[in-house]
Scaffold this motif. Sequence first.
Motif, short mmCIF file in Angstrom:
data_model
loop_
_atom_site.label_atom_id
_atom_site.label_comp_id
_atom_site.label_asym_id
_atom_site.label_seq_id
_atom_site.Cartn_x
_atom_site.Cartn_y
_atom_site.Cartn_z
N LEU A 20 0.81 -1.22 0.00
CA LEU A 20 0.00 0.00 0.00
C LEU A 20 0.85 1.27 0.00
CD1 LEU A 20 -2.74 -1.09 2.56
CD2 LEU A 20 -3.04 -0.75 0.10
N GLU A 21 2.17 1.10 0.10
CA GLU A 21 3.12 2.21 0.15
C GLU A 21 2.85 3.14 1.32
OE1 GLU A 21 2.79 3.86 -3.79
OE2 GLU A 21 4.10 2.33 -4.64
N VAL A 22 2.64 2.54 2.51
CA VAL A 22 2.46 3.29 3.75
C VAL A 22 3.33 2.64 4.82
CG1 VAL A 22 0.09 3.98 3.20
CG2 VAL A 22 0.48 1.89 4.51
N GLU A 23 3.40 3.26 5.97
CA GLU A 23 4.09 2.67 7.11
C GLU A 23 3.18 1.65 7.76
OE1 GLU A 23 7.28 3.35 8.05
OE2 GLU A 23 7.37 4.61 6.25
N ALA A 24 3.76 0.62 8.35
CA ALA A 24 2.96 -0.41 9.03
C ALA A 24 2.10 0.21 10.13
CB ALA A 24 3.87 -1.50 9.60
N ALA A 25 2.59 1.25 10.79
CA ALA A 25 1.83 1.91 11.86
C ALA A 25 0.54 2.53 11.33
CB ALA A 25 2.69 2.97 12.53
N ASP A 26 0.50 2.86 10.03
CA ASP A 26 -0.72 3.44 9.45
C ASP A 26 -1.83 2.41 9.34
OD1 ASP A 26 0.47 5.92 9.14
OD2 ASP A 26 1.16 5.49 7.10
N LEU A 27 -1.50 1.13 9.49
CA LEU A 27 -2.50 0.07 9.31
C LEU A 27 -3.12 -0.41 10.61
CD1 LEU A 27 -0.70 -2.07 6.58
CD2 LEU A 27 -2.43 -0.29 6.29
N VAL A 28 -2.69 0.16 11.72
CA VAL A 28 -3.26 -0.24 13.01
C VAL A 28 -3.77 1.00 13.75
CG1 VAL A 28 -1.86 -2.32 13.28
CG2 VAL A 28 -1.00 -0.16 14.15
N THR A 29 -4.70 0.78 14.64
CA THR A 29 -5.22 1.86 15.47
C THR A 29 -4.28 2.04 16.65
OG1 THR A 29 -7.45 1.30 14.79
CG2 THR A 29 -7.23 2.66 16.76
N LEU A 30 -3.70 3.21 16.77
CA LEU A 30 -2.77 3.49 17.86
C LEU A 30 -3.41 4.48 18.84
CD1 LEU A 30 0.48 3.98 15.74
CD2 LEU A 30 -0.20 1.96 17.03
N PRO A 31 -3.23 4.25 20.14
CA PRO A 31 -3.86 5.13 21.12
C PRO A 31 -3.33 6.55 21.13
CG PRO A 31 -2.41 3.55 22.21
CD PRO A 31 -2.46 3.17 20.76
N ASP A 32 -2.08 6.77 20.70
CA ASP A 32 -1.50 8.12 20.77
C ASP A 32 -1.64 8.90 19.46
OD1 ASP A 32 0.23 6.44 19.44
OD2 ASP A 32 2.03 7.45 20.16
N ARG A 33 -2.35 8.34 18.47
CA ARG A 33 -2.52 9.03 17.20
C ARG A 33 -3.97 9.46 17.04
NH1 ARG A 33 -1.27 5.47 12.30
NH2 ARG A 33 -3.31 4.65 12.78
N ALA A 34 -4.16 10.72 16.73
CA ALA A 34 -5.51 11.23 16.52
C ALA A 34 -5.92 10.98 15.07
CB ALA A 34 -5.57 12.72 16.82
N ASP A 35 -7.01 10.27 14.88
CA ASP A 35 -7.52 10.00 13.54
C ASP A 35 -8.60 11.01 13.21
OD1 ASP A 35 -5.88 7.78 13.07
OD2 ASP A 35 -7.29 6.43 14.05
N LEU A 36 -8.75 11.31 11.94
CA LEU A 36 -9.75 12.26 11.49
C LEU A 36 -10.96 11.48 10.99
CD1 LEU A 36 -10.33 15.25 10.97
CD2 LEU A 36 -9.33 14.95 8.70
N GLY A 53 10.28 7.79 2.59
CA GLY A 53 11.74 7.76 2.52
C GLY A 53 12.37 8.95 1.83
N ALA A 54 12.34 8.98 0.52
CA ALA A 54 12.99 10.06 -0.24
C ALA A 54 11.94 11.00 -0.78
CB ALA A 54 13.83 9.47 -1.37
N MET A 55 11.52 11.93 0.04
CA MET A 55 10.51 12.90 -0.37
C MET A 55 11.05 14.30 -0.18
SD MET A 55 6.88 11.40 0.95
CE MET A 55 5.95 12.54 -0.06
N VAL A 56 10.50 15.23 -0.96
CA VAL A 56 10.81 16.65 -0.79
C VAL A 56 9.51 17.43 -0.81
CG1 VAL A 56 13.13 16.50 -1.80
CG2 VAL A 56 11.17 17.02 -3.27
N GLY A 57 9.53 18.60 -0.23
CA GLY A 57 8.36 19.47 -0.23
C GLY A 57 8.55 20.63 -1.17
N ILE A 58 7.43 21.12 -1.70
CA ILE A 58 7.44 22.27 -2.60
C ILE A 58 6.34 23.21 -2.12
CG2 ILE A 58 7.17 23.05 -4.99
CD1 ILE A 58 7.73 20.04 -5.78
N ILE A 59 6.66 24.48 -1.94
CA ILE A 59 5.67 25.47 -1.53
C ILE A 59 5.36 26.36 -2.73
CG2 ILE A 59 5.23 27.48 -0.07
CD1 ILE A 59 6.97 26.13 2.06
N VAL A 60 4.08 26.55 -3.00
CA VAL A 60 3.66 27.40 -4.11
C VAL A 60 3.46 28.81 -3.55
CG1 VAL A 60 1.91 27.79 -5.89
CG2 VAL A 60 2.52 25.45 -5.23
#
Length: 186
Positions: free
Chosen positions: A54-70, A97-104
Amino acid sequence: MLTRIREVRKAKGLTLHDVAVRCAPPTTAQTIGRLETGTRTVSVGWLNRIAAALEVEAADLVTLPDRADLPVAAILGADGPAAPRKPMTLLAPTPGGAMVGIIVDVAQGDYRAGDALWADKLAPEDFGRALNRDVLAPRPVGRFAFGRLVATDDGRVQILPATPGARQVVIDAPWIAMVRQLVRSL
């Protein structure tokens, strides 16, 4: 363990079969379905395989008590807004991993001033993945080219700028960053 595999899969617009084929080694859609519904126990190994597919972190696939979900309040469809049939949550963007940000800073093409773009940094052998997508490419002396990637050949890229009337740019690029996500404040 409560998993969010189905939510993440649907948020990415993938079918059970798509995820099954993307797993390494590939598996069946039925197996992915069983892991989603909890009829089969999700091991750490399965969690990592599905996260990679799915190209996500494994933590994104479980419900964690310290993460606020929307929570999703409504789905905008052809018939207007409607409540989801069952509880859903949105994934918060997380850098990979290898990402960059761009601000418009000034509106260009489809992008408005204030937009933030998240882009995957690609090596020359992966440039083909970005054809017909918006990319950022480095140029000499700290400058960049930004626009639609229209062609690539052995590290040389052809970029059509997002600014109307601008001329196509052809450069040798050691890397490009393909826009993956737009974050826009309204």
